[in-house]
Design an enzyme around this catalytic site. Structure first.
Site, mmCIF file in Angstrom:
data_model
loop_
_atom_site.group_PDB
_atom_site.id
_atom_site.type_symbol
_atom_site.label_atom_id
_atom_site.label_comp_id
_atom_site.label_asym_id
_atom_site.label_seq_id
_atom_site.Cartn_x
_atom_site.Cartn_y
_atom_site.Cartn_z
ATOM 1 N N GLU A 176 0.773 -1.171 0.189
ATOM 2 C CA GLU A 176 -0.059 -0.093 0.157
ATOM 3 C C GLU A 176 0.851 1.396 0.136
ATOM 4 O OE1 GLU A 176 -3.068 0.069 2.902
ATOM 5 O OE2 GLU A 176 -4.140 -2.082 1.694
ATOM 6 N N GLU A 364 -5.891 -8.403 0.202
ATOM 7 C CA GLU A 364 -6.359 -8.192 1.392
ATOM 8 C C GLU A 364 -7.914 -7.879 1.054
ATOM 9 O OE1 GLU A 364 -4.942 -5.052 4.084
ATOM 10 O OE2 GLU A 364 -2.860 -5.743 3.689
HETATM 11 C C1 FCB Z 1 -4.825 -2.193 5.054
HETATM 12 C C2 FCB Z 1 -3.561 -2.592 5.881
HETATM 13 C C3 FCB Z 1 -3.674 -3.541 6.928
HETATM 14 C C4 FCB Z 1 -4.869 -3.506 7.800
HETATM 15 C C5 FCB Z 1 -6.034 -3.353 6.878
HETATM 16 C C6 FCB Z 1 -7.258 -3.111 7.587
HETATM 17 O O1 FCB Z 1 -4.702 -0.873 4.832
HETATM 18 O O2 FCB Z 1 -2.736 -2.997 4.828
HETATM 19 O O3 FCB Z 1 -2.579 -3.768 7.575
HETATM 20 O O4 FCB Z 1 -4.538 -2.436 8.684
HETATM 21 O O5 FCB Z 1 -5.914 -2.037 6.191
#
Ligand code: FCB
Length: 454
Positions: A176, A364
């Protein structure tokens, strides 16, 4: 606000997905390991958390889930769920406590055992090299604002992959870049907590530079399956006022197009560049070829949408500063709207405009929920509904021919949710932060049932 949907089981089935589709779960080092153990150096998250007002109740990752000592049981949980892949990160400060110089052998040994532990359990190791812990010693010389740190990062990447690289299923340079850049150096919400456009404009370039340098170093070592993880929100104007349309376009450029364009085409989003060019480092253009060297896959983190209105940009502001939370959809404990359609739309847009045939992974996706442990169980049917709705989007994308290869749930277990401390529970597994006891939630059992069906 409408309530979150709940459901007791998945409606999608494992057999609807291709045989070789990978289901895994994600975590990151600082959020679970315990930064006070094993000779780990200080990172900017330790110092950010030690500064009052930055993190809820001044909580930190000193102990976190104590994964450093409990990793074997945690990997058993991954295996027992039927998950065949695990996305984890190495902490730069654990491996190199000063960010450079002497290696903390105990730290490197820990990751070595962790990777072997995955392989012994039939779990494919997917490594992320930077999930946000800048060693404090390097933050002191400017962190990502300092171009020299990009070389030190490439050195760190080599130290880690020399040891682990023979056993990894994939390697991501960064998690990210948007959060590393804008959330941390412009909004000031994450470490190092700066609010400075010159800082963020430099970081917006130096992170891709560091990615390019590490990529080329790892290629030279003969490593394969190299990529990067970017985060996306589905961003659109709240209404049809010209000011809202303009603000949404800029917000979407910053969030979704800047890093994506840089990495895949060697071109930063032109409309954003117009705004921040005066703050960029001189000669940035010369780095674009290295930044856009071919990668083998791209990771996509997706949680929610954002609706932007003209009020998000005050007259004279360069960039919109507020995101999201204006729609009427059900919201998670993060106050994020649930918008699975955004995932499908983004996957298609990314493929059509940027990545083409490049393999994609959802690295994610998940929700923070008001989970409660009652009589030894957590009935998180909201999580099942959320994941199932996003699985449907993944399936539809595959049916459209989008080369989507994997899906990782965020997260394996409840953990340190950065500035929001330990309140926001994202796990398939509940963690009691006093006893550190793990309890698989209803979603864990439902996912296990879904994965075991063929
Ligand atoms: C993302 C992050 C991860 C976690 C999620 C909820 O932005 O990469 O570490 O905090 O959000």
């Amino acid at each position: 606000m409408p309530a979150l949907p709940r459901q007791p089981a998945f409606t999608t089935t494992r057999s609807q997905f291709p045989e070789d589709f990978v289901f895994g779960s994600s975590t990151s080092a600082y959020q679970i390991e315990g930064s006070s153990f094993g000779g780990c150096g200080s990172s900017h998250w330790d110092t950010f958390a030690a500064t009052p007002g930055n993190v809820v109740r001044s909580e930190n990752g000193a102990i976190a889930c104590d994964h450093y000592h409990r990793w074997q049981g945690d990997l058993d949980l991954v295996r027992d769920a039927g998950l065949k892949a695990y996305r984890f990160s190495t902490s730069w400060a654990r491996v190199l406590p000063e960010g450079r110089g002497p290696v903390n052998q105990e730290g490197l040994d820990f990751y070595d055992k962790l990777v072997d532990g995955m392989l012994e359990r039939g779990i494919a190791p997917h490594l992320t090299l930077y999930h946000w812990e800048m060693p404090s010693a390097l933050e002191s010389i400017g962190g990502w604002r300092n171009r020299d740190v990009t070389d030190l990062y490439a050195d760190y990447a080599q130290v880690v992959t020399k040891r682990l690289g023979d056993r990894l299923a994939s390697i991501a340079t960064f998690n990210e870049p948007w959060c590393i850049t804008w959330y941390s150096h412009y909004y000031g919400a994450h470490a190092p907590g700066l609010r400075d456009i010159r800082a963020s404009s430099r970081v917006a370039h130096h992170v891709p530079v560091a990615h390019g340098k590490a990529l080329s170093a790892m290629r030279a070592m003969g490593l394969e399956n190299l990529g990067i993880v970017l985060n996306f929100e589905h961003i659109s104007p709240l209404d049809d006022k010209p000011g809202s349309i303009k603000a949404a376009k800029i917000a979407e450029g910053i969030y979704n197009r800047w890093f994506l364009g840089g990495i895949t085409k060697g071109e930063y989003a032109a409309d954003v560049l117009d705004l921040i060019e005066p703050h960029m480092p001189n000669g940035w253009q010369e780095d674009m070829a290295s930044i856009s060297a071919p990668i083998d896959w791209m990771g996509i983190n997706y949680y929610t949408r954002a609706l932007i209105s003209e009020g998000d940009t005050q007259p004279g502001d360069v960039l919109p500063v507020q995101l999201g939370n204006k729609g009427a959809l059900p919201r998670t404990e993060m106050d994020w709207e649930v918008y699975p359609e955004g995932l499908g739309a983004l996957l298609e847009w990314i493929r059509d405009n940027y990545t083409g045939e490049l393999p994609l992974a959802i690295t994610e996706n998940g929700l923070a929920n008001k989970d409660q442990l009652i009589n030894g169980t957590v009935d998180d049917q909201e999580r099942i509904a959320y994941l199932d709705a996003h699985f449907k989007q993944a399936l539809a994308a595959i049916e459209k021919g989008i080369p989507l290869k994997a899906y990782f749930v965020w997260s394996l277990m409840d953990n340190f949710e950065w500035a929001l401390g330990y309140d926001k529970r994202f796990g398939l597994v509940h963690v009691d932060f006093d006893s550190l006891k793990r309890t698989p939630k209803a979603s864990y059992h439902a996912l296990k049932a879904m994965l075991s069906e063929r």
